[in-house]
Enzyme design. Sequence first.
Site, PDB file in Angstrom:
ATOM      1  N   ASN A 287       0.792  -0.759  -0.205  1.00  0.00           N
ATOM      2  CA  ASN A 287      -0.170   0.349   0.275  1.00  0.00           C
ATOM      3  C   ASN A 287       0.964   1.560  -0.141  1.00  0.00           C
ATOM      4  O   ASN A 287       1.638   0.764  -0.248  1.00  0.00           O
ATOM      5  CB  ASN A 287      -1.222   0.346   1.298  1.00  0.00           C
ATOM      6  CG  ASN A 287      -0.758  -0.108   2.481  1.00  0.00           C
ATOM      7  OD1 ASN A 287       0.832   0.811   2.455  1.00  0.00           O
ATOM      8  ND2 ASN A 287      -0.945  -0.365   3.613  1.00  0.00           N
ATOM      9  N   ILE A 288      -0.012   2.717  -0.418  1.00  0.00           N
ATOM     10  CA  ILE A 288       0.699   3.302  -0.126  1.00  0.00           C
ATOM     11  C   ILE A 288       1.593   3.750   0.736  1.00  0.00           C
ATOM     12  O   ILE A 288       2.707   4.545   0.938  1.00  0.00           O
ATOM     13  CB  ILE A 288      -0.008   5.033  -0.002  1.00  0.00           C
ATOM     14  CG1 ILE A 288      -1.436   4.787   1.811  1.00  0.00           C
ATOM     15  CG2 ILE A 288      -0.585   4.654  -1.142  1.00  0.00           C
ATOM     16  CD1 ILE A 288      -1.937   6.855   0.877  1.00  0.00           C
ATOM     17  N   CYS A 349      -8.438  -2.672  -6.432  1.00  0.00           N
ATOM     18  CA  CYS A 349      -6.665  -2.973  -5.041  1.00  0.00           C
ATOM     19  C   CYS A 349      -7.601  -2.398  -4.177  1.00  0.00           C
ATOM     20  O   CYS A 349      -9.135  -3.061  -4.259  1.00  0.00           O
ATOM     21  CB  CYS A 349      -5.981  -1.376  -5.118  1.00  0.00           C
ATOM     22  SG  CYS A 349      -6.114  -0.585  -5.671  1.00  0.00           S
ATOM     23  N   SER A 350      -7.853  -1.241  -2.906  1.00  0.00           N
ATOM     24  CA  SER A 350      -8.537  -1.218  -2.230  1.00  0.00           C
ATOM     25  C   SER A 350      -9.697  -0.132  -2.744  1.00  0.00           C
ATOM     26  O   SER A 350     -10.976   0.393  -2.919  1.00  0.00           O
ATOM     27  CB  SER A 350      -7.436  -0.764  -1.470  1.00  0.00           C
ATOM     28  OG  SER A 350      -7.037  -1.728  -0.335  1.00  0.00           O
ATOM     29  N   TRP A 353      -6.863   3.848  -6.483  1.00  0.00           N
ATOM     30  CA  TRP A 353      -6.768   4.800  -8.036  1.00  0.00           C
ATOM     31  C   TRP A 353      -5.551   5.365  -7.439  1.00  0.00           C
ATOM     32  O   TRP A 353      -4.916   6.179  -7.779  1.00  0.00           O
ATOM     33  CB  TRP A 353      -7.470   5.781  -6.894  1.00  0.00           C
ATOM     34  CG  TRP A 353      -7.473   6.875  -5.253  1.00  0.00           C
ATOM     35  CD1 TRP A 353      -6.794   6.226  -5.052  1.00  0.00           C
ATOM     36  CD2 TRP A 353      -8.317   6.805  -4.888  1.00  0.00           C
ATOM     37  NE1 TRP A 353      -6.478   6.516  -3.378  1.00  0.00           N
ATOM     38  CE2 TRP A 353      -8.577   6.880  -3.670  1.00  0.00           C
ATOM     39  CE3 TRP A 353     -10.349   7.750  -4.821  1.00  0.00           C
ATOM     40  CZ2 TRP A 353      -9.696   7.492  -2.819  1.00  0.00           C
ATOM     41  CZ3 TRP A 353     -10.964   7.665  -4.511  1.00  0.00           C
ATOM     42  CH2 TRP A 353     -10.799   8.215  -3.338  1.00  0.00           C
ATOM     43  N   ASP A 354      -4.939   4.314  -7.328  1.00  0.00           N
ATOM     44  CA  ASP A 354      -3.352   4.005  -6.617  1.00  0.00           C
ATOM     45  C   ASP A 354      -2.780   2.616  -7.795  1.00  0.00           C
ATOM     46  O   ASP A 354      -2.287   2.420  -8.703  1.00  0.00           O
ATOM     47  CB  ASP A 354      -3.228   3.766  -5.440  1.00  0.00           C
ATOM     48  CG  ASP A 354      -2.971   5.600  -4.615  1.00  0.00           C
ATOM     49  OD1 ASP A 354      -3.801   4.818  -3.379  1.00  0.00           O
ATOM     50  OD2 ASP A 354      -2.641   6.543  -5.219  1.00  0.00           O
ATOM     51  N   ARG A 355      -2.713   1.645  -6.992  1.00  0.00           N
ATOM     52  CA  ARG A 355      -1.926   0.710  -7.622  1.00  0.00           C
ATOM     53  C   ARG A 355      -3.288  -0.150  -8.930  1.00  0.00           C
ATOM     54  O   ARG A 355      -2.187  -0.513 -10.155  1.00  0.00           O
ATOM     55  CB  ARG A 355      -3.023  -0.858  -6.596  1.00  0.00           C
ATOM     56  CG  ARG A 355      -1.109  -0.588  -5.740  1.00  0.00           C
ATOM     57  CD  ARG A 355      -1.023  -1.334  -4.354  1.00  0.00           C
ATOM     58  NE  ARG A 355      -2.545  -1.488  -3.600  1.00  0.00           N
ATOM     59  CZ  ARG A 355      -2.790  -1.205  -2.161  1.00  0.00           C
ATOM     60  NH1 ARG A 355      -1.981  -2.238  -1.989  1.00  0.00           N
ATOM     61  NH2 ARG A 355      -3.823  -1.107  -1.542  1.00  0.00           N
ATOM     62  N   ARG A 395      -1.415  13.241  -2.502  1.00  0.00           N
ATOM     63  CA  ARG A 395      -0.300  11.846  -2.093  1.00  0.00           C
ATOM     64  C   ARG A 395       1.286  13.042  -2.909  1.00  0.00           C
ATOM     65  O   ARG A 395       1.821  12.472  -2.118  1.00  0.00           O
ATOM     66  CB  ARG A 395       0.011  11.655  -3.667  1.00  0.00           C
ATOM     67  CG  ARG A 395      -1.594   9.938  -3.832  1.00  0.00           C
ATOM     68  CD  ARG A 395      -1.011   9.237  -3.073  1.00  0.00           C
ATOM     69  NE  ARG A 395      -2.454   8.195  -2.653  1.00  0.00           N
ATOM     70  CZ  ARG A 395      -3.417   8.234  -2.030  1.00  0.00           C
ATOM     71  NH1 ARG A 395      -3.293   9.263  -1.020  1.00  0.00           N
ATOM     72  NH2 ARG A 395      -4.106   7.192  -2.019  1.00  0.00           N
TER      73      ARG A 395
HETATM   74  C1  LIG Z   1      -7.285  -3.610  11.394  1.00  0.00           C
HETATM   75  C2  LIG Z   1      -8.376  -2.466   9.549  1.00  0.00           C
HETATM   76  C3  LIG Z   1      -8.544  -2.635   9.021  1.00  0.00           C
HETATM   77  C4  LIG Z   1      -7.764  -1.623   8.476  1.00  0.00           C
HETATM   78  O1  LIG Z   1      -7.324  -0.293   8.235  1.00  0.00           O
HETATM   79  O2  LIG Z   1      -7.729  -1.437   6.841  1.00  0.00           O
HETATM   80  C5  LIG Z   1      -7.480  -0.589   5.916  1.00  0.00           C
HETATM   81  C6  LIG Z   1      -5.449  -0.891   4.995  1.00  0.00           C
HETATM   82  C7  LIG Z   1      -5.445  -0.009   4.425  1.00  0.00           C
HETATM   83  O3  LIG Z   1      -5.984  -0.296   3.051  1.00  0.00           O
HETATM   84  P1  LIG Z   1      -4.720  -0.716   2.172  1.00  0.00           P
HETATM   85  O4  LIG Z   1      -5.178  -1.011   1.132  1.00  0.00           O
HETATM   86  O5  LIG Z   1      -3.612  -1.024   2.999  1.00  0.00           O
HETATM   87  O6  LIG Z   1      -3.821   0.932   1.963  1.00  0.00           O
HETATM   88  C8  LIG Z   1      -4.825   1.382   1.030  1.00  0.00           C
HETATM   89  C9  LIG Z   1      -4.422   1.383  -0.053  1.00  0.00           C
HETATM   90  O7  LIG Z   1      -2.782   2.449  -0.508  1.00  0.00           O
HETATM   91  C10 LIG Z   1      -5.371   2.962  -1.378  1.00  0.00           C
HETATM   92  O8  LIG Z   1      -4.645   3.185  -2.573  1.00  0.00           O
HETATM   93  P2  LIG Z   1      -5.326   2.296  -3.721  1.00  0.00           P
HETATM   94  O9  LIG Z   1      -5.906   2.734  -4.404  1.00  0.00           O
HETATM   95  O10 LIG Z   1      -3.935   1.277  -4.068  1.00  0.00           O
HETATM   96  O11 LIG Z   1      -5.696   1.094  -2.832  1.00  0.00           O
HETATM   97  C11 LIG Z   1      -5.286   3.979  -0.137  1.00  0.00           C
HETATM   98  O12 LIG Z   1      -6.098   5.004  -1.193  1.00  0.00           O
HETATM   99  C12 LIG Z   1      -5.057   4.654   0.987  1.00  0.00           C
HETATM  100  O13 LIG Z   1      -5.485   5.266   1.371  1.00  0.00           O
HETATM  101  C13 LIG Z   1      -4.662   3.301   2.182  1.00  0.00           C
HETATM  102  O14 LIG Z   1      -5.682   3.016   2.840  1.00  0.00           O
HETATM  103  O15 LIG Z   1      -4.745  -1.109   6.493  1.00  0.00           O
HETATM  104  C14 LIG Z   1      -4.480  -2.227   5.785  1.00  0.00           C
HETATM  105  O16 LIG Z   1      -4.867  -3.051   5.258  1.00  0.00           O
HETATM  106  C15 LIG Z   1      -2.578  -2.828   6.357  1.00  0.00           C
HETATM  107  C16 LIG Z   1      -3.049  -3.863   7.659  1.00  0.00           C
HETATM  108  C17 LIG Z   1      -1.624  -4.470   7.213  1.00  0.00           C
END
Ligand SMILES: CCCC(=O)OC[C@@H](COP(=O)(O)O[C@@H]1[C@H](O)[C@H](OP(=O)(O)O)[C@@H](O)[C@H](O)[C@H]1O)OC(=O)CCC
Length: 543
Positions: A287-288, A349-350, A353-355, A395
């Site tokens: 992630n970011i 992804c999540s 808008w990034d990956r 970003r």
């Molecule tokens: C337990 C509480 C659950 C929780 O907070 O989930 C939130 C995640 C954050 O989700 P992640 O996917 O790890 O991280 C997210 C992606 O990088 C996303 O980019 P993209 O567009 O590429 O998806 C960003 O826009 C978000 O700001 C960022 O938070 O955090 C994690 O998964 C970290 C744990 C290893």
Amino acid sequence: THVLGDIQLLDGEKVMGVARDVTYLCPYSGPSRGVLKVTNYQLHFRPTEPTSLQTTLSVPLGVVSRIEKVGGASSKGENSYGIEVFCKDMRNLRFAHKQENHSRRGIFEKLQQLAFPLSHRQPIFAYSYSESFPEDGWNVYEPIAELRRMGVNNDMWRITRINDKYEICDSYPAVWAVPTAANDDLLRSVAAFRSRGRIPVLAWIHPSSQATITRCSQPLVGVSGKRSREDERYIQLIMDANAQAHKLFIMDARPSANAIANKAKGGGYESEDAYQNAELVFLDIHNIHVMRESLRKLKELCFPQIDQTRWFSGIEASCWLKHIKCILAGAVRIVDKVENHKTSVLVHCSDGWDRTAQLTALAMLMLDPYYRTLRGFQVLIEKEWLSFGHKFQLRIGHGDERHSDADRSPVFVQWVDCVWQLQQQFPTAFEFTERLLITIVDHLYSCRFGTFLFNTERERYREEVKTKTVSLWSYINSRQNLYLNPLYWGPSSFSPNTPPSQYSRPQMVLVPVASLRIIKLWKALYCRWNPTMRQQDPIYQRT
Ligand SMILES: CCCC(=O)OC[C@@H](COP(=O)(O)O[C@@H]1[C@H](O)[C@H](OP(=O)(O)O)[C@@H](O)[C@H](O)[C@H]1O)OC(=O)CCC
């Protein structure tokens, strides 16, 4: 532009502060005394004594991430009192003042105000800058024309205006291509099940097989395992739109651990029993937060001094090249499914808008030679990054003093690095050289142009960037000979009005080797400000 004394000023640029008798402490050529000028666009230092520092220093204020005072009234020692400017482009600048002439406060305040206009309720420089170029770069990308170039509005895909006022999804473009069989009501209900309403829409369609790349955000499955019949039906319609295949690959860019963790926030991923004919693949891209930390470690290694003994172990420890490999490998898997197996792929992804942007844009670059032309590359960035809502302002932090904001991350620069890796492996496949990539990264930060400002198409429309600012592409297309690749072999027939179906496919698709043995550190970007790396240093040759 007009010349004021020694400094080249842009139209709309004016000098806001001058500090004489300042010493710039160059980590390589040592201290040099001179005049420091601050304008509403740049920080400019000119040595007044004949020193080893031949050139002047000109740093767009957009590249400044933080400014700190160094030393206090009582600090002794030569050059121990001054300011340090930390930059987003892998360098830091150190200036020293004489304690007695108290010019530090003035220049420090001015620098803060001008480097972080948003934090001081001042306009971004792009709104003061005016320059006319032969072509208006704001016309390079036109969504309908690009869809038409790909052959959309065909029997299986239609253009919908449902998001014309950004009411369905405020971070998506106004114009989408969706399966013809999906009516607007279905789209609305799917938007309720996808994070931030970012439903699956067309990114690219194969000119002959009609296999597609679609993109979206994570489904709102949550810990209770919610399902949406509409979302499931919609995914089936995307699959059915490709007569060549009876399945669809869902490429989830994340590590599965993060996809699972996202359930705790209401997110998650498609379960295969809910999406019968879909096969889910996790691409393990971090992630970011991981990427921000990775580049920070790389910067420590590259500037100011290179510790030869720790060079290879330091690059390894930063994991930067591992992440680059991971993204390239993910794009290669997408290309393989679409090109070789004529199977459609949905990338998410999540937030999508990034990956997701990294993967779709990279896969499209490998699949469609049009995007490897100078203009096609501009269209690709406008479409997959800007119109689909990669949050450039958040970003990069344009004009914002909060340098430690956890939402800052070098996701776009990382993608440009992946493009550079492709150029290295296929030196004749791109109409442009790495100089274009470095110029794009420079103006990602500079705030001279409106192109990378704000986070969404909707915001750019509301802030009237097309009429009140200059497009980066106006500037680039006015001097394109600087960026053209003499080795380029692409048939010049890759113009927008040549339907891709007329390309002979086999030699058009790039399939890079996504292996750490081949991937290189992009020193021209990361070590750009470290002259010791510019020499033919054996280390330079080996990595
Ligand atoms: C337990 C509480 C659950 C929780 O907070 O989930 C939130 C995640 C954050 O989700 P992640 O996917 O790890 O991280 C997210 C992606 O990088 C996303 O980019 P993209 O567009 O590429 O998806 C960003 O826009 C978000 O700001 C960022 O938070 O955090 C994690 O998964 C970290 C744990 C290893």
